[in-house]
Design a protein around this motif. Sequence first.
Motif, PDB file in Angstrom:
ATOM      1  N   GLY A 170       0.822  -1.210   0.000  1.00 19.95           N
ATOM      2  CA  GLY A 170       0.000   0.000   0.000  1.00 19.95           C
ATOM      3  C   GLY A 170       0.854   1.257   0.000  1.00 19.95           C
ATOM      4  O   GLY A 170       2.053   1.212  -0.223  1.00 19.95           O
ATOM      5  N   GLU A 171       0.241   2.352   0.352  1.00 21.76           N
ATOM      6  CA  GLU A 171       0.985   3.610   0.400  1.00 21.76           C
ATOM      7  C   GLU A 171       1.731   3.759   1.706  1.00 21.76           C
ATOM      8  O   GLU A 171       2.785   4.341   1.763  1.00 21.76           O
ATOM      9  CB  GLU A 171       0.016   4.782   0.273  1.00 21.76           C
ATOM     10  CG  GLU A 171      -0.168   5.228  -1.150  1.00 21.76           C
ATOM     11  CD  GLU A 171      -1.047   6.472  -1.206  1.00 21.76           C
ATOM     12  OE1 GLU A 171      -1.705   6.656  -2.203  1.00 21.76           O
ATOM     13  OE2 GLU A 171      -1.043   7.224  -0.201  1.00 21.76           O
ATOM     14  N   VAL A 172       1.117   3.284   2.750  1.00 21.39           N
ATOM     15  CA  VAL A 172       1.730   3.416   4.075  1.00 21.39           C
ATOM     16  C   VAL A 172       2.513   2.143   4.365  1.00 21.39           C
ATOM     17  O   VAL A 172       1.940   1.061   4.440  1.00 21.39           O
ATOM     18  CB  VAL A 172       0.641   3.621   5.149  1.00 21.39           C
ATOM     19  CG1 VAL A 172       1.278   3.788   6.499  1.00 21.39           C
ATOM     20  CG2 VAL A 172      -0.216   4.824   4.795  1.00 21.39           C
ATOM     21  N   THR A 173       3.834   2.284   4.511  1.00 21.43           N
ATOM     22  CA  THR A 173       4.661   1.090   4.734  1.00 21.43           C
ATOM     23  C   THR A 173       5.242   1.115   6.137  1.00 21.43           C
ATOM     24  O   THR A 173       5.369   2.184   6.740  1.00 21.43           O
ATOM     25  CB  THR A 173       5.826   1.040   3.730  1.00 21.43           C
ATOM     26  OG1 THR A 173       6.573   2.239   3.876  1.00 21.43           O
ATOM     27  CG2 THR A 173       5.308   0.947   2.309  1.00 21.43           C
ATOM     28  N   PRO A 174       5.590  -0.038   6.659  1.00 22.27           N
ATOM     29  CA  PRO A 174       6.153  -0.078   8.016  1.00 22.27           C
ATOM     30  C   PRO A 174       7.498   0.640   8.096  1.00 22.27           C
ATOM     31  O   PRO A 174       8.161   0.844   7.089  1.00 22.27           O
ATOM     32  CB  PRO A 174       6.336  -1.573   8.286  1.00 22.27           C
ATOM     33  CG  PRO A 174       5.520  -2.268   7.270  1.00 22.27           C
ATOM     34  CD  PRO A 174       5.405  -1.373   6.110  1.00 22.27           C
ATOM     35  N   LEU A 175       7.883   1.024   9.330  1.00 21.46           N
ATOM     36  CA  LEU A 175       9.140   1.716   9.538  1.00 21.46           C
ATOM     37  C   LEU A 175      10.332   0.771   9.471  1.00 21.46           C
ATOM     38  O   LEU A 175      11.436   1.175   9.173  1.00 21.46           O
ATOM     39  CB  LEU A 175       9.143   2.392  10.912  1.00 21.46           C
ATOM     40  CG  LEU A 175       8.455   3.733  11.041  1.00 21.46           C
ATOM     41  CD1 LEU A 175       8.438   4.141  12.498  1.00 21.46           C
ATOM     42  CD2 LEU A 175       9.147   4.791  10.216  1.00 21.46           C
ATOM     43  N   VAL A 176      10.110  -0.476   9.813  1.00 15.35           N
ATOM     44  CA  VAL A 176      11.225  -1.418   9.832  1.00 15.35           C
ATOM     45  C   VAL A 176      10.954  -2.545   8.850  1.00 15.35           C
ATOM     46  O   VAL A 176       9.812  -2.837   8.534  1.00 15.35           O
ATOM     47  CB  VAL A 176      11.460  -2.012  11.244  1.00 15.35           C
ATOM     48  CG1 VAL A 176      11.944  -0.950  12.183  1.00 15.35           C
ATOM     49  CG2 VAL A 176      10.188  -2.651  11.761  1.00 15.35           C
ATOM     50  N   THR A 194      16.442  -7.107  19.552  1.00 14.84           N
ATOM     51  CA  THR A 194      15.432  -6.127  19.985  1.00 14.84           C
ATOM     52  C   THR A 194      16.014  -4.722  19.978  1.00 14.84           C
ATOM     53  O   THR A 194      15.371  -3.768  19.568  1.00 14.84           O
ATOM     54  CB  THR A 194      14.963  -6.459  21.405  1.00 14.84           C
ATOM     55  OG1 THR A 194      14.868  -7.869  21.511  1.00 14.84           O
ATOM     56  CG2 THR A 194      13.623  -5.826  21.689  1.00 14.84           C
ATOM     57  N   GLY A 195      17.249  -4.613  20.468  1.00 10.83           N
ATOM     58  CA  GLY A 195      17.850  -3.292  20.564  1.00 10.83           C
ATOM     59  C   GLY A 195      17.928  -2.602  19.218  1.00 10.83           C
ATOM     60  O   GLY A 195      17.642  -1.412  19.088  1.00 10.83           O
ATOM     61  N   ASN A 196      18.292  -3.367  18.197  1.00 10.03           N
ATOM     62  CA  ASN A 196      18.421  -2.830  16.848  1.00 10.03           C
ATOM     63  C   ASN A 196      17.084  -2.296  16.339  1.00 10.03           C
ATOM     64  O   ASN A 196      16.983  -1.204  15.795  1.00 10.03           O
ATOM     65  CB  ASN A 196      18.918  -3.950  15.939  1.00 10.03           C
ATOM     66  CG  ASN A 196      19.435  -3.420  14.618  1.00 10.03           C
ATOM     67  OD1 ASN A 196      19.770  -2.250  14.516  1.00 10.03           O
ATOM     68  ND2 ASN A 196      19.484  -4.269  13.622  1.00 10.03           N
ATOM     69  N   LEU A 197      16.036  -3.086  16.561  1.00 13.43           N
ATOM     70  CA  LEU A 197      14.695  -2.685  16.109  1.00 13.43           C
ATOM     71  C   LEU A 197      14.243  -1.421  16.813  1.00 13.43           C
ATOM     72  O   LEU A 197      13.721  -0.497  16.193  1.00 13.43           O
ATOM     73  CB  LEU A 197      13.698  -3.793  16.431  1.00 13.43           C
ATOM     74  CG  LEU A 197      13.387  -4.768  15.302  1.00 13.43           C
ATOM     75  CD1 LEU A 197      12.370  -5.770  15.784  1.00 13.43           C
ATOM     76  CD2 LEU A 197      12.834  -4.014  14.096  1.00 13.43           C
ATOM     77  N   VAL A 245      13.037  -3.906  28.914  1.00 14.94           N
ATOM     78  CA  VAL A 245      13.067  -4.763  27.717  1.00 14.94           C
ATOM     79  C   VAL A 245      14.472  -5.333  27.601  1.00 14.94           C
ATOM     80  O   VAL A 245      15.440  -4.612  27.801  1.00 14.94           O
ATOM     81  CB  VAL A 245      12.767  -3.921  26.447  1.00 14.94           C
ATOM     82  CG1 VAL A 245      12.941  -4.738  25.198  1.00 14.94           C
ATOM     83  CG2 VAL A 245      11.376  -3.343  26.519  1.00 14.94           C
ATOM     84  N   THR A 246      14.594  -6.594  27.248  1.00 18.18           N
ATOM     85  CA  THR A 246      15.947  -7.136  27.024  1.00 18.18           C
ATOM     86  C   THR A 246      16.394  -6.748  25.633  1.00 18.18           C
ATOM     87  O   THR A 246      15.718  -7.013  24.660  1.00 18.18           O
ATOM     88  CB  THR A 246      15.964  -8.673  27.120  1.00 18.18           C
ATOM     89  OG1 THR A 246      14.645  -9.128  26.807  1.00 18.18           O
ATOM     90  CG2 THR A 246      16.346  -9.126  28.498  1.00 18.18           C
TER      91      THR A 246
END
Lengths: 473, 424
Positions: free
Chosen positions: A350-356, A364-367, A470-471
């Motif tokens: 679609g037009e709106v895409t996820p950030l990651v 987790t830290g990277n995300l 969060v770990t």
Amino acid sequence: MPLTDHGYKTKNWRKFFVERREVLQEEKVGRIGALCRGEWKPEERVIELKQTGKFFHHMGYAEGDHLCLYPEEALFLMEVCSLEVYYAGLSLSIQQAYSMFLSESMTLGEYQTYSYLSRLGYIVMRHSGPSSVTAYERQIRLDQHISDISYSKKRKNMDDAGNTASKLSKTEESLNAQSSELCDKIPDQTSDATHNDIPIASTEKTDKLEAGTLPKKSVQHFLPYTMWNFDEINFPDIGRKDLQTHTLQMMPPRKNLLPSGVKINPNSCMVDVHKLHSSGENATGDNDEDDDGDDSHIYTTNNLTYSLMNASVMKAQVKAKNWSEYKAECRKMVTDFRVEQSPVGVLWQGEVTPLVTPDMASCTGNLLEHLQVIENIHQNKKKEKLSVVTGSRKISFDVFKPDSNFKKSQPGLPDHRICVISSSEKPPDLGQLIGLQKQCSDGVPLHWSVVDHGDIAFYKYCYTSLPVDVTMG
Amino acid sequence: MAEDKGEDKEKVTHKLEPDTELRFEVEAGATVQLELTKGLAEVFGTELILNKKCTFQGGSKLAVYTFHGCTVTLTGKTESAYIAKETPMTMYVNTHAALEQMRQKADEEFTRGPRVMVVGPTDVGKSTVCRMLLNYAVRMERAPIYVDLDVGQGNIAIPGTIGALIVERPASVEEGFSEVAPLVFHFGHKSPGDNLTLYDLLISQLAEMVNLRCESNKRANTSGVVINTCGWVRGGGYHSIVHTAGAFEVDLVVVLDQERLYNELKRDLPDFVKVILQPKSGGVVERSKETREESRDNRIRQYFYGKKNDLFPHTFEVKFNEVKIYKIGAPSLPDSCMPIGMVVQDNKTKLVPIQPSQSLSNRVLSISLGEVGDDDIVTTNVAGFIVITQVDMDRQSYTLLSPSPRPLPRSVLLVSDIPFMDIK
């Protein structure tokens, strides 16, 4: 008979004024022997001392063969009855001194801070720029052996800079002056290179304050590419499809392209391509001695930064003008391909895409770092990343603890640094804080003295990091 | 044409017409002296000085080319000495001229100079073409960077390494390029196929270092880079070539003598890279496996003893615990034997410590500039090379042959596959 409210207030006011007058008129008593004499010099804005006293241990400086005091020092000494300042032959009163000594470079708020700290017993000196001695030198105690010859010059320079500042009005121009003051000061000292970056940054930034643009960061390892025009640059190439059975006509090159002693015989510029082809290829064939005949190495390139996976597939779809564009396009193609193939590929349609993207999910830290739209600033993080330095504030004083061994010529590292700010001004923004931190990054705490009509409170900025449940791994 | 039988040596004088080449080989064990008596001539791009005698050892193969015509004298036993009239020299000179044009453009625009990669199967004269292009560039007052990825021959340093060098002087006729502070990485094998992952990794690292040098040295930046590759051009070797082209961001690829490779590269490299095919010179001699091994051995010998036997290496002992010896690359295992998540390729660039044993004797080792405990020893360059001549298990010491006296500059040593027997 009860008085009306109006009368009651008026009476109180009158009582207050009378009391104030009496307090101000109170005569201070001091010893004549302890009273030193000084002369006010309005051009240089210093007080020249005729004789010195005990205070010279931690105040004042020597200029040529005179001993001089700064206005705030002189004013303070006058208030504690240690000094009498003459101007045009007459002794100045406290009121006159207040009006004459205080100016743009030494405001009332700064003076109030100065006198407050001095009364408490601290040794307060004008801020002399970042320490020229590094932490390592201090660790090996080299600073005790360095004789600071340029110390008196420094104090003189600071004073001059203060004068120029006082001539400008208190707007953006004063900010400019402060940053130019820093520019003048810092090349005089032998500070580390890191400090030299800041004055330049701040002058740029103050100019751009109006425009509201931030300068771009420089990309590392970027050598500008040349756009070669291979139509003009002729390389002899016997592999060209149109030449299979014909001769290759080479243009003899210009003289300036060849070293001395090398000349091209125009007769040899015609090459029979066909002859070369038929004799060349088969003789050497596939004599891959180094290969040892073993081509069955199973080989994947997933881990290499510069690898070009399936080069021919890439080439068909990527249009680029030079290598860095080409590599960026390839990387993007690989990422896009992976995204399409993954089960969540439908999200990108679609037009709106996820950030990651799925390949960012290494930990987790990277995300979380990718999701964070507003960047966190940590106190000790590498400052090169931050280009947000919006003007600089003036650090007013260096404060030293009371010490009988204090030497003006070698004060050492101050125990505190003070920035004076009035309670009616806005608190400093992040850019200013970062700029100040860059200036005094040698572990000396910076205090903000907030002056509210005579009441002084000291504040300090601390960086804390909130615990995260969060770990990160 | 005239033969003088004076003393023990045969002295033969050759008169060369313009645009001809005198090719000769020196018999094994013999020495040959070359002297230019008249005119102008050059050997692979280096000009010969009038009346100066140059001495060549056994096994050398040379070609003296003249543009204007000259007379040379050869003294000593040559295996074959003949004059050739058909040479691709014009093509090579034209290539140089085009490169120089590119350099001039880079000069004007303050951008990066031309990067050339020379590829081709073994024995087509790649090293010679590189040498010529570099020599011509230096004669035009440039300072190009020479990158040698040929691990089998080791033109910079010794076989089993890859390296880079800024060339500021033409190669000496007898000794080649003067190796003042080259950047050398340890590979450890005589063929890239033995550890292709490591080969590609080192190429990427070398490319980054070359870029750093170009950033700081403007002259080297505009003069460009000449890359010499090894002779493996199929399968994994082809992939290495494409990887090298990408890592160094080459502008031009010169393919010598193999049309198939030329077509494949034209197909696979992006459009802004120019790929050209050129013939090899008729004077290129194919070498047998024994000749190659002998020339590798000679290279290592030359490192320690000098090209004219004028260097004197030191021999001293070092205790086992004074040095740490590593090998790069564990033996390859199938994927099923790997712990979860670990890929076989990671193993290929792993640093494996080696215990002292007799198997280390007569091996060449590189002295790495990394420290014990660094995680990037694999991609750190080396300071030099030593040979372990003896391992004494009782006294717990190695006897080393080293170019400089004790102590060793660093304690991390990387062992190479290449053996060397120090017999005079």
